[in-house]
Motif scaffolding. Structure first.
Motif, PDB file in Angstrom:
ATOM      1  N   ARG A  30       0.836  -1.199   0.000  1.00 10.84           N
ATOM      2  CA  ARG A  30       0.000   0.000   0.000  1.00 10.84           C
ATOM      3  C   ARG A  30       0.876   1.256   0.000  1.00 10.84           C
ATOM      4  NH1 ARG A  30      -3.356  -0.589   5.157  1.00 10.84           N
ATOM      5  NH2 ARG A  30      -1.383  -1.485   5.831  1.00 10.84           N
ATOM      6  N   CYS A  31       0.360   2.298  -0.608  1.00 12.19           N
ATOM      7  CA  CYS A  31       1.091   3.558  -0.716  1.00 12.19           C
ATOM      8  C   CYS A  31       1.304   4.165   0.669  1.00 12.19           C
ATOM      9  CB  CYS A  31       0.302   4.523  -1.601  1.00 12.19           C
ATOM     10  SG  CYS A  31       1.155   6.080  -1.893  1.00 12.19           S
ATOM     11  N   PRO A  32       2.553   4.447   1.048  1.00 15.84           N
ATOM     12  CA  PRO A  32       2.807   5.040   2.370  1.00 15.84           C
ATOM     13  C   PRO A  32       2.192   6.439   2.503  1.00 15.84           C
ATOM     14  CG  PRO A  32       4.822   4.135   1.436  1.00 15.84           C
ATOM     15  CD  PRO A  32       3.790   4.134   0.347  1.00 15.84           C
ATOM     16  N   GLU A  33       1.763   6.756   3.712  1.00 14.65           N
ATOM     17  CA  GLU A  33       1.242   8.093   3.991  1.00 14.65           C
ATOM     18  C   GLU A  33       2.308   9.128   3.693  1.00 14.65           C
ATOM     19  OE1 GLU A  33       0.050   8.043   8.086  1.00 14.65           O
ATOM     20  OE2 GLU A  33      -1.925   7.259   7.619  1.00 14.65           O
ATOM     21  N   ILE A  66     -12.654  -7.107   3.266  1.00 14.29           N
ATOM     22  CA  ILE A  66     -11.824  -6.252   4.118  1.00 14.29           C
ATOM     23  C   ILE A  66     -12.286  -4.814   3.911  1.00 14.29           C
ATOM     24  CG2 ILE A  66      -9.505  -5.441   4.644  1.00 14.29           C
ATOM     25  CD1 ILE A  66      -8.468  -7.974   3.228  1.00 14.29           C
ATOM     26  N   SER A  67     -12.644  -4.134   4.981  1.00 18.23           N
ATOM     27  CA  SER A  67     -13.022  -2.732   4.845  1.00 18.23           C
ATOM     28  C   SER A  67     -11.908  -1.795   5.308  1.00 18.23           C
ATOM     29  CB  SER A  67     -14.326  -2.429   5.576  1.00 18.23           C
ATOM     30  OG  SER A  67     -14.272  -2.824   6.914  1.00 18.23           O
ATOM     31  N   GLU A  68     -10.959  -2.317   6.111  1.00 18.04           N
ATOM     32  CA  GLU A  68      -9.841  -1.484   6.555  1.00 18.04           C
ATOM     33  C   GLU A  68      -8.716  -2.375   7.077  1.00 18.04           C
ATOM     34  OE1 GLU A  68      -9.115   2.432   9.381  1.00 18.04           O
ATOM     35  OE2 GLU A  68     -10.694   1.027   9.955  1.00 18.04           O
ATOM     36  N   LEU A  69      -7.484  -1.918   6.861  1.00 13.02           N
ATOM     37  CA  LEU A  69      -6.314  -2.581   7.434  1.00 13.02           C
ATOM     38  C   LEU A  69      -5.433  -1.499   8.038  1.00 13.02           C
ATOM     39  CD1 LEU A  69      -4.624  -5.158   7.891  1.00 13.02           C
ATOM     40  CD2 LEU A  69      -3.511  -4.674   5.692  1.00 13.02           C
ATOM     41  N   THR A  70      -5.158  -1.622   9.324  1.00 15.28           N
ATOM     42  CA  THR A  70      -4.295  -0.658  10.011  1.00 15.28           C
ATOM     43  C   THR A  70      -3.124  -1.408  10.634  1.00 15.28           C
ATOM     44  OG1 THR A  70      -5.613  -0.825  12.040  1.00 15.28           O
ATOM     45  CG2 THR A  70      -6.169   0.951  10.518  1.00 15.28           C
ATOM     46  N   PRO A  71      -2.012  -0.753  10.844  1.00 13.67           N
ATOM     47  CA  PRO A  71      -1.723   0.635  10.520  1.00 13.67           C
ATOM     48  C   PRO A  71      -1.481   0.813   9.028  1.00 13.67           C
ATOM     49  CG  PRO A  71       0.216  -0.368  11.482  1.00 13.67           C
ATOM     50  CD  PRO A  71      -0.875  -1.403  11.529  1.00 13.67           C
ATOM     51  N   THR A  72      -1.598   2.059   8.590  1.00 12.74           N
ATOM     52  CA  THR A  72      -1.283   2.421   7.213  1.00 12.74           C
ATOM     53  C   THR A  72       0.229   2.587   7.115  1.00 12.74           C
ATOM     54  OG1 THR A  72      -3.381   3.587   7.070  1.00 12.74           O
ATOM     55  CG2 THR A  72      -1.742   4.116   5.406  1.00 12.74           C
ATOM     56  N   PRO A  73       0.829   2.093   6.034  1.00  9.92           N
ATOM     57  CA  PRO A  73       2.276   2.268   5.900  1.00  9.92           C
ATOM     58  C   PRO A  73       2.687   3.741   5.917  1.00  9.92           C
ATOM     59  CG  PRO A  73       1.449   0.746   4.251  1.00  9.92           C
ATOM     60  CD  PRO A  73       0.260   1.363   4.909  1.00  9.92           C
ATOM     61  N   ALA A  74       3.862   4.015   6.424  1.00  9.83           N
ATOM     62  CA  ALA A  74       4.454   5.351   6.407  1.00  9.83           C
ATOM     63  C   ALA A  74       5.853   5.217   5.816  1.00  9.83           C
ATOM     64  CB  ALA A  74       4.522   5.926   7.819  1.00  9.83           C
ATOM     65  N   ALA A  75       6.301   6.260   5.166  1.00 10.40           N
ATOM     66  CA  ALA A  75       7.626   6.235   4.535  1.00 10.40           C
ATOM     67  C   ALA A  75       8.705   5.955   5.570  1.00 10.40           C
ATOM     68  CB  ALA A  75       7.888   7.572   3.838  1.00 10.40           C
ATOM     69  N   ASN A  76       9.595   5.031   5.255  1.00 13.70           N
ATOM     70  CA  ASN A  76      10.747   4.672   6.093  1.00 13.70           C
ATOM     71  C   ASN A  76      10.376   4.155   7.482  1.00 13.70           C
ATOM     72  OD1 ASN A  76      12.548   5.467   4.027  1.00 13.70           O
ATOM     73  ND2 ASN A  76      12.286   7.605   4.660  1.00 13.70           N
ATOM     74  N   VAL A  77       9.189   3.597   7.620  1.00 17.53           N
ATOM     75  CA  VAL A  77       8.752   3.017   8.902  1.00 17.53           C
ATOM     76  C   VAL A  77       8.325   1.577   8.646  1.00 17.53           C
ATOM     77  CG1 VAL A  77       7.099   3.154  10.797  1.00 17.53           C
ATOM     78  CG2 VAL A  77       7.993   5.259   9.778  1.00 17.53           C
ATOM     79  N   ARG A  78       8.926   0.670   9.370  1.00 14.72           N
ATOM     80  CA  ARG A  78       8.581  -0.744   9.223  1.00 14.72           C
ATOM     81  C   ARG A  78       7.426  -1.079  10.169  1.00 14.72           C
ATOM     82  NH1 ARG A  78      13.014  -4.743   8.408  1.00 14.72           N
ATOM     83  NH2 ARG A  78      11.857  -5.821   6.802  1.00 14.72           N
ATOM     84  N   ILE A  79       6.397  -1.739   9.630  1.00 13.34           N
ATOM     85  CA  ILE A  79       5.239  -2.132  10.442  1.00 13.34           C
ATOM     86  C   ILE A  79       5.543  -3.448  11.142  1.00 13.34           C
ATOM     87  CG2 ILE A  79       2.813  -2.834  10.375  1.00 13.34           C
ATOM     88  CD1 ILE A  79       2.445  -0.953   7.990  1.00 13.34           C
ATOM     89  N   ASN A  80       5.269  -3.497  12.432  1.00 12.15           N
ATOM     90  CA  ASN A  80       5.406  -4.732  13.196  1.00 12.15           C
ATOM     91  C   ASN A  80       4.386  -5.735  12.650  1.00 12.15           C
ATOM     92  OD1 ASN A  80       5.284  -6.817  15.059  1.00 12.15           O
ATOM     93  ND2 ASN A  80       5.161  -5.477  16.840  1.00 12.15           N
ATOM     94  N   PRO A  81       4.820  -6.910  12.177  1.00  6.17           N
ATOM     95  CA  PRO A  81       3.886  -7.890  11.614  1.00  6.17           C
ATOM     96  C   PRO A  81       2.777  -8.303  12.579  1.00  6.17           C
ATOM     97  CG  PRO A  81       6.153  -8.537  11.180  1.00  6.17           C
ATOM     98  CD  PRO A  81       6.205  -7.367  12.115  1.00  6.17           C
ATOM     99  N   ASP A  82       3.032  -8.190  13.886  1.00  6.89           N
ATOM    100  CA  ASP A  82       2.010  -8.550  14.874  1.00  6.89           C
ATOM    101  C   ASP A  82       1.095  -7.377  15.215  1.00  6.89           C
ATOM    102  OD1 ASP A  82       2.977 -11.164  15.095  1.00  6.89           O
ATOM    103  OD2 ASP A  82       4.466 -10.558  16.591  1.00  6.89           O
ATOM    104  N   GLY A  83       1.316  -6.224  14.590  1.00  4.70           N
ATOM    105  CA  GLY A  83       0.545  -5.039  14.921  1.00  4.70           C
ATOM    106  C   GLY A  83      -0.631  -4.752  14.004  1.00  4.70           C
ATOM    107  N   TYR A  84      -0.809  -5.565  12.974  1.00  3.79           N
ATOM    108  CA  TYR A  84      -1.909  -5.323  12.033  1.00  3.79           C
ATOM    109  C   TYR A  84      -3.265  -5.632  12.669  1.00  3.79           C
ATOM    110  CZ  TYR A  84       1.176  -4.934   7.939  1.00  3.79           C
ATOM    111  OH  TYR A  84       2.113  -4.544   7.025  1.00  3.79           O
ATOM    112  N   VAL A  85      -4.248  -4.795  12.316  1.00  5.38           N
ATOM    113  CA  VAL A  85      -5.642  -5.032  12.692  1.00  5.38           C
ATOM    114  C   VAL A  85      -6.483  -4.877  11.432  1.00  5.38           C
ATOM    115  CG1 VAL A  85      -7.605  -4.243  14.069  1.00  5.38           C
ATOM    116  CG2 VAL A  85      -5.289  -4.181  15.042  1.00  5.38           C
ATOM    117  N   ALA A  86      -7.274  -5.887  11.119  1.00  3.23           N
ATOM    118  CA  ALA A  86      -8.143  -5.853   9.948  1.00  3.23           C
ATOM    119  C   ALA A  86      -9.591  -5.690  10.395  1.00  3.23           C
ATOM    120  CB  ALA A  86      -7.993  -7.124   9.139  1.00  3.23           C
TER     121      ALA A  86
END
Length: 131
Positions: A55-58, A104-124
């Protein structure tokens, strides 16, 4: 008086149909590696993992919105688990299973430039309706 009674009856019937419709379309939030059940455990949704997240980073400009692909397991009451993949923005972004439609109506967190998302932090957030 007769008109008032008919109007009251119509209002009651219409109100019950609105309640039934609201119950037939539910949204549930599930964190990765967790599961939730709906309709008295008739359907259980397990969010297994995010297989890809392009997904496109914020804060950036992208040619397209990108896509996230999720791995889910679904189970009807007293049934076996079945595995599915579901996308946020490309084909195979909804599925039918056991009398339900799941999207799927939403997936968070939204990617941000140069920030790695914790794989265990996603909420759908899943939109689920009876078919």
């Amino acid at each position: 008086m007769r008109t008032l009674i008919l109007l009251t009856l119509f209002t009651i019937i219409f109100g019950f149909s609105q309640i039934a419709e609201a119950r037939s379309n539910q949204e549930i939030k599930v964190q990765v590696n967790n599961q939730k059940s709906i309709n008295k455990n008739d359907l259980t949704v397990r969010f297994v993992s995010v297989l890809e997240d392009s997904r496109c980073p914020e804060g950036t400009n992208c040619i397209w919105a990108g896509n996230a692909k999720l791995k889910l397991k679904l189970k009807k009451k007293n049934g076996a688990w079945k595995t599915f993949e579901l996308n946020t923005n490309i084909e195979k972004n909804d599925l039918k299973f056991g009398g339900y439609s799941i999207k799927i109506s939403e997936l968070t967190p939204t990617p941000a430039a140069n920030v790695r998302i914790n794989p265990d932090g996603y909420v759908a957030t899943f939109s689920i309706s009876k078919t």
